[in-house]
Write a protein that holds these residues in place. Structure first.
Motif, PDB file in Angstrom:
ATOM      1  N   LEU A  10     -10.031  15.462   2.810  1.00 42.23           N
ATOM      2  CA  LEU A  10     -11.791  15.383   3.516  1.00 42.23           C
ATOM      3  C   LEU A  10     -11.693  15.314   4.248  1.00 42.23           C
ATOM      4  CD1 LEU A  10     -11.492  11.960   1.362  1.00 42.23           C
ATOM      5  CD2 LEU A  10     -13.071  13.810   0.952  1.00 42.23           C
ATOM      6  N   GLU A  11     -10.458  14.886   5.654  1.00 43.08           N
ATOM      7  CA  GLU A  11     -10.557  14.509   7.032  1.00 43.08           C
ATOM      8  C   GLU A  11     -11.350  16.161   7.457  1.00 43.08           C
ATOM      9  OE1 GLU A  11      -7.631  11.747   8.187  1.00 43.08           O
ATOM     10  OE2 GLU A  11      -7.590  13.883   8.818  1.00 43.08           O
ATOM     11  N   GLN A  50      -5.562   2.805   1.432  1.00 39.20           N
ATOM     12  CA  GLN A  50      -4.732   2.144  -0.233  1.00 39.20           C
ATOM     13  C   GLN A  50      -3.590   3.554   0.442  1.00 39.20           C
ATOM     14  OE1 GLN A  50      -7.017   5.008  -3.206  1.00 39.20           O
ATOM     15  NE2 GLN A  50      -7.909   2.783  -4.130  1.00 39.20           N
ATOM     16  N   LEU A  51      -3.245   4.031   1.686  1.00 40.04           N
ATOM     17  CA  LEU A  51      -1.637   4.538   2.153  1.00 40.04           C
ATOM     18  C   LEU A  51      -1.578   3.200   3.033  1.00 40.04           C
ATOM     19  CD1 LEU A  51      -3.469   8.270   3.316  1.00 40.04           C
ATOM     20  CD2 LEU A  51      -1.194   7.456   1.695  1.00 40.04           C
ATOM     21  N   LEU A 100      -2.911  11.210  -2.249  1.00 41.41           N
ATOM     22  CA  LEU A 100      -4.123  10.592  -1.298  1.00 41.41           C
ATOM     23  C   LEU A 100      -3.726  11.556   0.063  1.00 41.41           C
ATOM     24  CD1 LEU A 100      -3.049   6.795  -2.524  1.00 41.41           C
ATOM     25  CD2 LEU A 100      -5.122   8.420  -2.755  1.00 41.41           C
ATOM     26  N   SER A 101      -2.593  11.915   0.682  1.00 46.19           N
ATOM     27  CA  SER A 101      -2.266  12.553   1.848  1.00 46.19           C
ATOM     28  C   SER A 101      -3.249  13.693   1.431  1.00 46.19           C
ATOM     29  CB  SER A 101      -1.089  12.040   2.053  1.00 46.19           C
ATOM     30  OG  SER A 101      -0.280  11.576   2.554  1.00 46.19           O
ATOM     31  N   LEU A 113       0.523  -1.429  -0.397  1.00 46.33           N
ATOM     32  CA  LEU A 113       0.149   0.324   0.778  1.00 46.33           C
ATOM     33  C   LEU A 113       0.713   0.731   0.606  1.00 46.33           C
ATOM     34  CD1 LEU A 113      -2.554  -1.256   2.595  1.00 46.33           C
ATOM     35  CD2 LEU A 113      -3.259  -1.497  -0.119  1.00 46.33           C
ATOM     36  N   GLY A 114       0.004   2.400  -0.458  1.00 52.54           N
ATOM     37  CA  GLY A 114       1.046   3.611   0.073  1.00 52.54           C
ATOM     38  C   GLY A 114       2.404   3.719   0.196  1.00 52.54           C
ATOM     39  N   HIS A 115       2.442   4.132   1.847  1.00 51.44           N
ATOM     40  CA  HIS A 115       3.619   4.087   2.302  1.00 51.44           C
ATOM     41  C   HIS A 115       4.312   2.483   2.457  1.00 51.44           C
ATOM     42  CE1 HIS A 115       2.152   7.490   4.177  1.00 51.44           C
ATOM     43  NE2 HIS A 115       0.692   7.072   5.082  1.00 51.44           N
ATOM     44  N   HIS A 116       4.115   1.735   1.988  1.00 55.69           N
ATOM     45  CA  HIS A 116       4.555  -0.085   1.706  1.00 55.69           C
ATOM     46  C   HIS A 116       5.576   0.652   0.691  1.00 55.69           C
ATOM     47  CE1 HIS A 116       1.725  -1.346   4.062  1.00 55.69           C
ATOM     48  NE2 HIS A 116       2.180  -1.173   4.800  1.00 55.69           N
ATOM     49  N   ARG A 132      -5.625  14.151  -0.090  1.00 59.04           N
ATOM     50  CA  ARG A 132      -6.916  14.175  -0.753  1.00 59.04           C
ATOM     51  C   ARG A 132      -7.285  14.256   0.826  1.00 59.04           C
ATOM     52  NH1 ARG A 132     -11.569  16.266  -1.769  1.00 59.04           N
ATOM     53  NH2 ARG A 132     -13.085  14.502  -2.107  1.00 59.04           N
ATOM     54  N   ARG A 133      -6.869  12.869   1.747  1.00 56.95           N
ATOM     55  CA  ARG A 133      -7.810  13.165   2.739  1.00 56.95           C
ATOM     56  C   ARG A 133      -7.304  14.321   4.046  1.00 56.95           C
ATOM     57  NH1 ARG A 133      -2.813   9.726   6.152  1.00 56.95           N
ATOM     58  NH2 ARG A 133      -2.437  12.310   6.019  1.00 56.95           N
ATOM     59  N   LEU A 151     -12.716   8.643   2.299  1.00 59.94           N
ATOM     60  CA  LEU A 151     -11.840   8.465   2.950  1.00 59.94           C
ATOM     61  C   LEU A 151     -11.245   7.288   3.705  1.00 59.94           C
ATOM     62  CD1 LEU A 151     -10.391  10.442   5.090  1.00 59.94           C
ATOM     63  CD2 LEU A 151     -12.177  10.798   6.800  1.00 59.94           C
ATOM     64  N   GLN A 154     -13.407  18.670   5.449  1.00 54.83           N
ATOM     65  CA  GLN A 154     -14.784  18.559   5.676  1.00 54.83           C
ATOM     66  C   GLN A 154     -15.926  17.931   6.283  1.00 54.83           C
ATOM     67  OE1 GLN A 154     -14.777  17.240   0.702  1.00 54.83           O
ATOM     68  NE2 GLN A 154     -16.962  16.339   1.410  1.00 54.83           N
ATOM     69  N   LEU A 155     -15.079  17.145   6.489  1.00 55.34           N
ATOM     70  CA  LEU A 155     -15.938  16.031   7.861  1.00 55.34           C
ATOM     71  C   LEU A 155     -15.728  16.452   8.989  1.00 55.34           C
ATOM     72  CD1 LEU A 155     -15.337  12.875   6.190  1.00 55.34           C
ATOM     73  CD2 LEU A 155     -17.207  13.821   5.721  1.00 55.34           C
ATOM     74  N   LEU A 174     -12.788  16.516  11.273  1.00 60.51           N
ATOM     75  CA  LEU A 174     -12.461  15.006  12.040  1.00 60.51           C
ATOM     76  C   LEU A 174     -11.105  16.126  12.000  1.00 60.51           C
ATOM     77  CD1 LEU A 174     -12.695  12.260   9.997  1.00 60.51           C
ATOM     78  CD2 LEU A 174     -14.205  13.057  11.545  1.00 60.51           C
ATOM     79  N   VAL A 176       1.596   8.892  -2.788  1.00 60.03           N
ATOM     80  CA  VAL A 176       1.609   8.600  -1.270  1.00 60.03           C
ATOM     81  C   VAL A 176       0.864  10.657  -0.973  1.00 60.03           C
ATOM     82  CG1 VAL A 176       2.086   9.222   0.551  1.00 60.03           C
ATOM     83  CG2 VAL A 176       2.326   7.433  -0.684  1.00 60.03           C
TER      84      VAL A 176
END
Lengths: 164, 184
Positions: free
Chosen positions: A156-157, B19-20, A149-150, A87-90, A152-153, B13, A159-160, A162, A146
């Motif tokens: 979203l956090e 995926q990360l 994705l980070s 996965l991403g970080h891996h 976008r994460r 999310l 937006q929600l 969090l 990564v």
């Protein structure tokens, strides 16, 4: 409508399953196999390319070793993309490891080649250079994924609600 | 009934965190989705034992396929699609081992006991007795509350096919219910 509730132990079973599927040591083991097989194959190919006077039986034996090395590389790559997925970080960690090992291999071969004027070592250094380029491409792509994705994460956090 | 409130942003999310490779992300994915997926599998295969065997395979496939998920907002349809394919693969193996059984609506109705206490229970039994194609489309659309587009994506069939399957499934269910003396 009748409720179909999962058995109580199911979540624990699934967590154990996930842990086993994503376990780090197994993944790193296959990554190590891929790198070792790549380096061994590169050395044998370098020998085959630079030693034209080898007896036919030796050339055949080296060819078989190249085939074995390529098979191990294919197997390890298959496991890492289909079974013990990265996965991403891996993927970033794997890319760094691949770049570091390939770099050391390339530099070592180059040093031996210069010191001994050995053509096989120079050929191995060229192949090592190709491995460094491939590892760098993998690392750059993984880092970009990564980063995307980070980002976008984080969006979203926020937006929600969090993350402030 | 087990449904999960549809929240595409929360799903995206969760998908991105998986995926990360965030350590807790798959635990959260299991916590959020195990119940609806279990309910879907259970309805398709009809027993806890068979569902349990298949369910672990479902999650292994989910983990291994996670890097291939392109759009996290479609996590729900993607998960049901994987679940459905896993169930179908298992059923295919089962059917290859067992002789084929003809299903007809009267036979399905006759299986219900005369003491069925509630109409809902009869509905559940009638649903379990339907052929798998009709059962899955009814379960996804009515019980899991997926949209028609999501059902089409999960089943990997065109939208028109989903509509025609739903139409046929509703007719079969009505017939099965009527044969049990229940007005749908």
């Amino acid at each position: 409508m009748t409720n179909h509730l999962p058995p109580p132990a199911l979540i624990e079973d699934l967590r154990r399953l996930t842990g086993a599927e994503l376990s780090g040591p197994a993944r790193m083991g296959y990554l190590g196999l891929l790198l070792a097989a790549s380096m061994m194959t590169a050395i044998v190919i370098a020998l085959l390319l630079t030693e034209p006077s080898l007896p036919p039986r030796t050339s055949i034996a080296l060819g078989v070793m190249v085939a074995i090395g390529l098979s191990w590389m294919g197997f390890a790559a298959w496991v890492l993309t289909r079974r013990r997925i990265l996965l991403g970080h891996h993927r970033v960690v794997a890319g760094r490891m691949a770049a570091a090992f390939s770099g050391v291999f390339c530099a070592g071969s180059l040093a031996v080649g210069y010191a001994t004027s050995n053509r096989s070592a120079m050929a191995a250094a060229v192949l090592g250079g190709v491995m460094v380029l491939i590892a760098a491409a993998i690392l750059i792509r993984a880092s970009r994924d990564v980063e995307r994705l980070s980002k976008r994460r984080d969006e979203l956090e926020r937006q929600l609600g969090l993350r402030v | 009934m087990t449904t999960t409130e549809h929240n595409p942003a929360a799903d995206e999310l969760l998908a991105i965190r998986c995926q990360l490779g965030e350590p807790a992300a798959f635990d959260d994915l299991i916590a959020r989705w195990h119940a609806p997926l279990w309910s879907f599998v259970r309805r398709l295969v009809g027993s806890d034992d068979a569902a349990q065997e298949i369910f672990q395979d479902v999650w292994i496939r989910v983990i291994r396929s996670m890097p291939q998920l392109r759009d996290g907002t479609r996590l729900r349809a993607w998960l049901f699609g994987i679940t459905r394919r896993t169930v179908m693969d298992h059923l295919r193996q089962e059917y290859a081992r067992a002789p084929p059984v003809d299903l007809d609506v009267d036979e399905i109705a006759a299986e219900a006991s005369a003491e069925d206490a509630a109409d809902l229970e009869v509905l559940e039994r009638a649903l379990v007795g339907l052929p798998i194609i009709e059962r899955e489309v009814l379960t996804l659309f009515y019980l899991q509350e997926l949209s028609l587009n999501e059902v089409a994506e999960a089943l990997k069939v065109p939208l028109g096919t989903v509509k025609s399957r739903l139409f046929r499934a509703k007719r079969l269910l009505r017939q099965a219910m009527a044969a049990r003396g229940v007005q749908p």
